[in-house]
Scaffold this active site. Structure first.
Site, mmCIF file in Angstrom:
data_model
loop_
_atom_site.group_PDB
_atom_site.id
_atom_site.type_symbol
_atom_site.label_atom_id
_atom_site.label_comp_id
_atom_site.label_asym_id
_atom_site.label_seq_id
_atom_site.Cartn_x
_atom_site.Cartn_y
_atom_site.Cartn_z
ATOM 1 N N LYS A 271 0.866 -1.200 0.000
ATOM 2 C CA LYS A 271 0.000 0.000 0.000
ATOM 3 C C LYS A 271 0.894 1.238 0.000
ATOM 4 O O LYS A 271 1.464 1.603 1.010
ATOM 5 C CB LYS A 271 -0.868 -0.020 1.257
ATOM 6 C CG LYS A 271 -2.194 0.697 1.133
ATOM 7 C CD LYS A 271 -2.147 2.191 0.902
ATOM 8 C CE LYS A 271 -1.977 2.987 2.164
ATOM 9 N NZ LYS A 271 -1.888 4.437 1.903
ATOM 10 N N GLY B 202 6.508 4.611 8.527
ATOM 11 C CA GLY B 202 5.695 5.814 8.599
ATOM 12 C C GLY B 202 5.788 6.432 9.978
ATOM 13 O O GLY B 202 6.807 6.297 10.665
ATOM 14 N N SER B 203 4.714 7.086 10.391
ATOM 15 C CA SER B 203 4.752 7.835 11.650
ATOM 16 C C SER B 203 4.675 6.897 12.858
ATOM 17 O O SER B 203 4.102 5.803 12.784
ATOM 18 C CB SER B 203 3.595 8.822 11.695
ATOM 19 O OG SER B 203 2.369 8.125 11.657
ATOM 20 N N THR B 204 5.229 7.350 13.965
ATOM 21 C CA THR B 204 5.192 6.562 15.198
ATOM 22 C C THR B 204 3.750 6.346 15.652
ATOM 23 O O THR B 204 3.389 5.260 16.117
ATOM 24 C CB THR B 204 6.015 7.288 16.283
ATOM 25 O OG1 THR B 204 7.374 7.322 15.826
ATOM 26 C CG2 THR B 204 5.958 6.567 17.611
ATOM 27 N N GLU B 205 2.923 7.364 15.470
ATOM 28 C CA GLU B 205 1.522 7.266 15.895
ATOM 29 C C GLU B 205 0.811 6.110 15.179
ATOM 30 O O GLU B 205 0.177 5.260 15.818
ATOM 31 C CB GLU B 205 0.844 8.600 15.571
ATOM 32 C CG GLU B 205 -0.543 8.723 16.074
ATOM 33 C CD GLU B 205 -1.231 9.945 15.440
ATOM 34 O OE1 GLU B 205 -0.529 10.821 14.909
ATOM 35 O OE2 GLU B 205 -2.461 9.985 15.482
ATOM 36 N N GLY C 121 2.257 3.672 13.561
ATOM 37 C CA GLY C 121 2.981 2.442 13.901
ATOM 38 C C GLY C 121 2.443 1.809 15.185
ATOM 39 O O GLY C 121 2.275 0.590 15.267
ATOM 40 N N GLU D 266 9.195 0.639 11.034
ATOM 41 C CA GLU D 266 10.281 1.615 10.865
ATOM 42 C C GLU D 266 9.613 2.982 10.966
ATOM 43 O O GLU D 266 8.884 3.382 10.072
ATOM 44 C CB GLU D 266 10.958 1.383 9.510
ATOM 45 C CG GLU D 266 12.358 1.922 9.448
ATOM 46 C CD GLU D 266 12.371 3.343 8.941
ATOM 47 O OE1 GLU D 266 12.314 4.252 9.802
ATOM 48 O OE2 GLU D 266 12.422 3.551 7.732
ATOM 49 N N CYS E 243 13.339 9.972 7.681
ATOM 50 C CA CYS E 243 13.140 9.531 9.070
ATOM 51 C C CYS E 243 14.448 9.598 9.862
ATOM 52 O O CYS E 243 14.433 9.832 11.068
ATOM 53 C CB CYS E 243 12.553 8.132 9.100
ATOM 54 S SG CYS E 243 13.373 7.000 7.989
ATOM 55 N N GLU F 21 9.516 15.264 15.804
ATOM 56 C CA GLU F 21 9.961 15.088 14.420
ATOM 57 C C GLU F 21 9.229 16.110 13.543
ATOM 58 O O GLU F 21 8.007 16.103 13.464
ATOM 59 C CB GLU F 21 9.638 13.669 13.946
ATOM 60 C CG GLU F 21 10.175 13.386 12.561
ATOM 61 C CD GLU F 21 9.900 11.959 12.082
ATOM 62 O OE1 GLU F 21 8.757 11.489 12.225
ATOM 63 O OE2 GLU F 21 10.838 11.333 11.555
HETATM 64 P P1 NDP Z 1 1.551 8.041 8.189
HETATM 65 O O1 NDP Z 1 2.192 7.180 9.188
HETATM 66 O O2 NDP Z 1 0.123 8.418 8.368
HETATM 67 O O3 NDP Z 1 1.639 7.351 6.745
HETATM 68 C C1 NDP Z 1 2.449 6.259 6.406
HETATM 69 C C2 NDP Z 1 1.636 5.228 5.614
HETATM 70 O O4 NDP Z 1 0.639 4.636 6.447
HETATM 71 C C3 NDP Z 1 0.869 5.817 4.449
HETATM 72 O O5 NDP Z 1 0.811 4.875 3.406
HETATM 73 C C4 NDP Z 1 -0.490 6.044 5.055
HETATM 74 O O6 NDP Z 1 -1.489 6.152 4.119
HETATM 75 C C5 NDP Z 1 -0.656 4.809 5.889
HETATM 76 N N1 NDP Z 1 -1.609 4.918 6.980
HETATM 77 C C6 NDP Z 1 -2.161 6.039 7.526
HETATM 78 N N2 NDP Z 1 -2.986 5.711 8.549
HETATM 79 C C7 NDP Z 1 -2.939 4.358 8.651
HETATM 80 C C8 NDP Z 1 -3.569 3.408 9.524
HETATM 81 N N3 NDP Z 1 -4.378 3.798 10.510
HETATM 82 N N4 NDP Z 1 -3.291 2.099 9.358
HETATM 83 C C9 NDP Z 1 -2.444 1.693 8.381
HETATM 84 N N5 NDP Z 1 -1.830 2.539 7.528
HETATM 85 C C10 NDP Z 1 -2.081 3.851 7.652
HETATM 86 O O7 NDP Z 1 2.400 9.306 7.979
HETATM 87 P P2 NDP Z 1 1.902 10.706 7.387
HETATM 88 O O8 NDP Z 1 2.020 10.641 5.947
HETATM 89 O O9 NDP Z 1 0.570 11.106 7.926
HETATM 90 O O10 NDP Z 1 2.983 11.679 8.008
HETATM 91 C C11 NDP Z 1 2.803 12.151 9.334
HETATM 92 C C12 NDP Z 1 4.126 12.274 10.011
HETATM 93 O O11 NDP Z 1 4.726 11.016 10.111
HETATM 94 C C13 NDP Z 1 5.136 13.106 9.258
HETATM 95 O O12 NDP Z 1 4.994 14.442 9.523
HETATM 96 C C14 NDP Z 1 6.417 12.552 9.772
HETATM 97 O O13 NDP Z 1 6.741 13.178 10.977
HETATM 98 C C15 NDP Z 1 6.107 11.106 10.034
HETATM 99 N N6 NDP Z 1 6.561 10.214 8.952
HETATM 100 C C16 NDP Z 1 7.644 9.455 9.185
HETATM 101 C C17 NDP Z 1 8.112 8.623 8.202
HETATM 102 C C18 NDP Z 1 9.296 7.770 8.411
HETATM 103 O O14 NDP Z 1 9.850 7.249 7.460
HETATM 104 N N7 NDP Z 1 9.721 7.581 9.628
HETATM 105 C C19 NDP Z 1 7.492 8.570 6.881
HETATM 106 C C20 NDP Z 1 6.313 9.378 6.760
HETATM 107 C C21 NDP Z 1 5.897 10.164 7.765
HETATM 108 P P3 NDP Z 1 -1.811 7.599 3.492
HETATM 109 O O15 NDP Z 1 -0.547 8.292 3.251
HETATM 110 O O16 NDP Z 1 -2.459 7.277 2.255
HETATM 111 O O17 NDP Z 1 -2.649 8.278 4.485
#
Ligand code: NDP
Length: 491
Positions: free
Chosen positions: A197, A249-252, A254, A271, A305, A402
């Site tokens: 995804k 993606g985000s810690t939240e 995750g 990660e 990240c 972050e």
């Molecule tokens: P998210 O964690 O929301 O997005 C990462 C992925 O997860 C995207 O494909 C997203 O889909 C998907 N996703 C969102 N909500 C859910 C869920 N409840 N269950 C499963 N998958 C989900 O990051 P954001 O894009 O909202 O970014 C927010 C913050 O996160 C950034 O400002 C940054 O601080 C941090 N971040 C950190 C990353 C890293 O590599 N450590 C990478 C990206 C963000 P979709 O994008 O379509 O909503």
């Protein structure tokens, strides 16, 4: 190229080179008016017909519409991956699987320019980075893991390590193609099938990669790509029948995924975010350190990240380092991502720009001092200038949270012990950098920094053979290298 005086002269920079525009042609990419989901070897619309637009963040121009996967599509993709795992990919000898991975890697190289332009259009990152970093590293991951596919019994996991089965993989928007490669290559090499995804704002290179998988003759169902937003990701990670969940993606989010997966048989790797310290000692090679600071936080607009978002500089050299850093930043070029001279591209979305703006404003409100080079932001699109905050204390939000943007928070220290304590004063633990000429100091710190990766006299270096991952709120599990295989094997 012509040399002429500019506004930077007033800022104390003796001379500035102005460049003629050098735009990469976007003709190499043809974007269809609409894209389907890639399920069971074919592109098809979402079961309920839903679509969403993806835009160019540098111009806000709509690029195309993409299918938005719902529950029925998630179920169909996981079922297709299960069938492929049981009938073709799982039983296939590793030496045969390797051929497909090598083929995908070679096609990525052959179509590198197309991938790079498409990535820059959909993500906003400079073509220099998508061309020189994202695409070559993505191909390198497929090459590297292709090499492991027929040697798994020599990887240190026992005489006949078995794959896990079906992997659900959710990736972010900062390195769309590269994250897809990080997820798919080890999973496929180990004999798993995948449902990937991509992020809502950057679906296009994952869909082109799906096309490449198809062109490479990968059996139907081995790789499935479900485009959509957070709801699609949430539906995927909650879908029964997954043996593995991999998330970046985000810690939240995750944490939500870890909670949802608890009690299910799925093995999870996460990660997540970071707030890395980049530590500069008074004996560091200053010019190299400046380049490392710049690439540490301004590479990919700071959407990294493991970005070196906290500069810890020894007090005795703080003035000289900051002076040279400011001079260097006046030479960065912000603008059209397709221009080969561009250093800083667009912020990926309005949402991310709002987050950066809000956190930077908190830096002002909490008493830190903001500085940016004079640079003109384009009228349309999402932009944020390279920004340095000095006078930052550890309690400030810009030192703790972050930002995921081109914003550097500068703190100072006097002793190695103080540097170590400040560097480790974070809930994250993904990466760190150390700049010093003393090898003993590098080793002393590397043993004590709570970070998955410690770079010495360099920063943001990636190699498919090196494991990458974090501690604490930066997640768990490793990607890359031999360790990255373990995440996809029943060991
Ligand atoms: P998210 O964690 O929301 O997005 C990462 C992925 O997860 C995207 O494909 C997203 O889909 C998907 N996703 C969102 N909500 C859910 C869920 N409840 N269950 C499963 N998958 C989900 O990051 P954001 O894009 O909202 O970014 C927010 C913050 O996160 C950034 O400002 C940054 O601080 C941090 N971040 C950190 C990353 C890293 O590599 N450590 C990478 C990206 C963000 P979709 O994008 O379509 O909503």
């Amino acid at each position: 190229m012509a040399r002429k005086p500019s506004a930077e002269l007033a800022a104390g920079v003796s001379e500035v080179w102005e460049y003629a525009p050098a735009p990469e042609s976007r003709d190499v990419v043809s974007i269809a008016p609409e894209y389907g989901l890639f399920i069971d070897g074919e592109f098809r619309p979402a079961a309920d017909g839903a679509t969403f637009a993806t835009i160019n963040p540098a111009t806000e121009e709509p690029l195309t519409r993409v299918a938005e996967a719902g529950g029925a599509d998630v179920e169909a993709a996981v079922a297709a991956a299960r069938r492929a795992y049981e009938s073709t990919w799982g039983p296939m000898p590793g030496r045969e699987r390797a051929k497909y991975l090598f083929r995908i890697a070679r096609v990525l190289q052959e179509r590198a320019r197309e991938f790079a332009v498409l990535e820059s259009l959909d993500n906003g990152k400079p073509i220099r980075e998508s061309r020189d970093v994202d695409v070559p590293l993505a191909a390198a991951h497929f090459f590297y893991y292709a090499g492991w596919a027929d040697k798994l019994e020599h990887a240190g996991f026992g005489p006949s390590p078995r794959p896990l089965g079906v992997a659900g993989q959710v990736i972010p928007w900062n390195f769309p193609l590269l994250m897809a490669a990080w997820k798919l290559a080890p999973a496929l090499a180990a004999g798993n099938t995948c449902v990937l995804k991509p992020a809502e704002t950057t679906p296009l290179t994952a869909l082109l990669l799906a096309q490449v998988c198809s062109d490479a003759g990968l059996p139907a169902g081995v790789v499935n790509v479900l485009t959509g937003g957070g709801d699609t990701g949430a539906a995927l990670v909650r879908q029964p029948g997954l043996d593995k969940i991999a998330f970046t993606g985000s810690t939240e989010v995750g944490k939500q995924i870890a909670a949802a997966a608890a009690g299910t048989p799925a093995k999870v790797t996460l990660e997540l975010g970071g707030k890395a310290a980049n530590i500069v000692f008074d004996d560091a090679p200053v010019e190299q350190a400046i380049e490392g600071i710049v690439s540490g936080i301004f590479f990919n607009q700071g959407h990294v990240c493991c970005a070196g978002s906290r500069l810890l500089v020894q007090e005795s050299v703080a003035d000289i380092v900051l002076d040279r850093l400011r001079r260097r930043l006046t030479t960065l070029r912000l603008g059209d991502p397709l221009d080969k001279n561009t250093d800083i591209g667009a912020i990926n979305s309005q949402q991310q720009l709002d987050k950066i703006t809000e956190l930077a404003a908190s830096g002002d409100a909490e008493g830190a001092e903001r500085w940016s080079p004079s640079c003109q932001l384009p009228d349309r699109g999402f932009w944020f200038p390279p920004t340095v905050f000095t006078g930052v204390s550890q309690s400030h939000r810009i030192a703790r949270e972050e930002i995921f943007g081109p914003v550097l928070s500068v703190l100072t220290f006097r002793t190695p012990e103080e540097a170590l304590a400040k560097a480790n004063n974070t809930p994250y633990g993904l990466s760190a950098g150390v700049w010093t000429e003393k090898g003993s100091r590098i080793l002393w710190l590397a043993q004590r920094l709570r970070a998955g990766v410690v770079w010495a006299n360099t920063f943001n270096r990636f190699d498919p053979a090196s494991p990458f991952g974090g501690y604490q709120e930066s997640g768990y599990g490793r990607e890359g290298g031999r360790h990255g295989l373990a995440a996809y094997l029943d060991v």
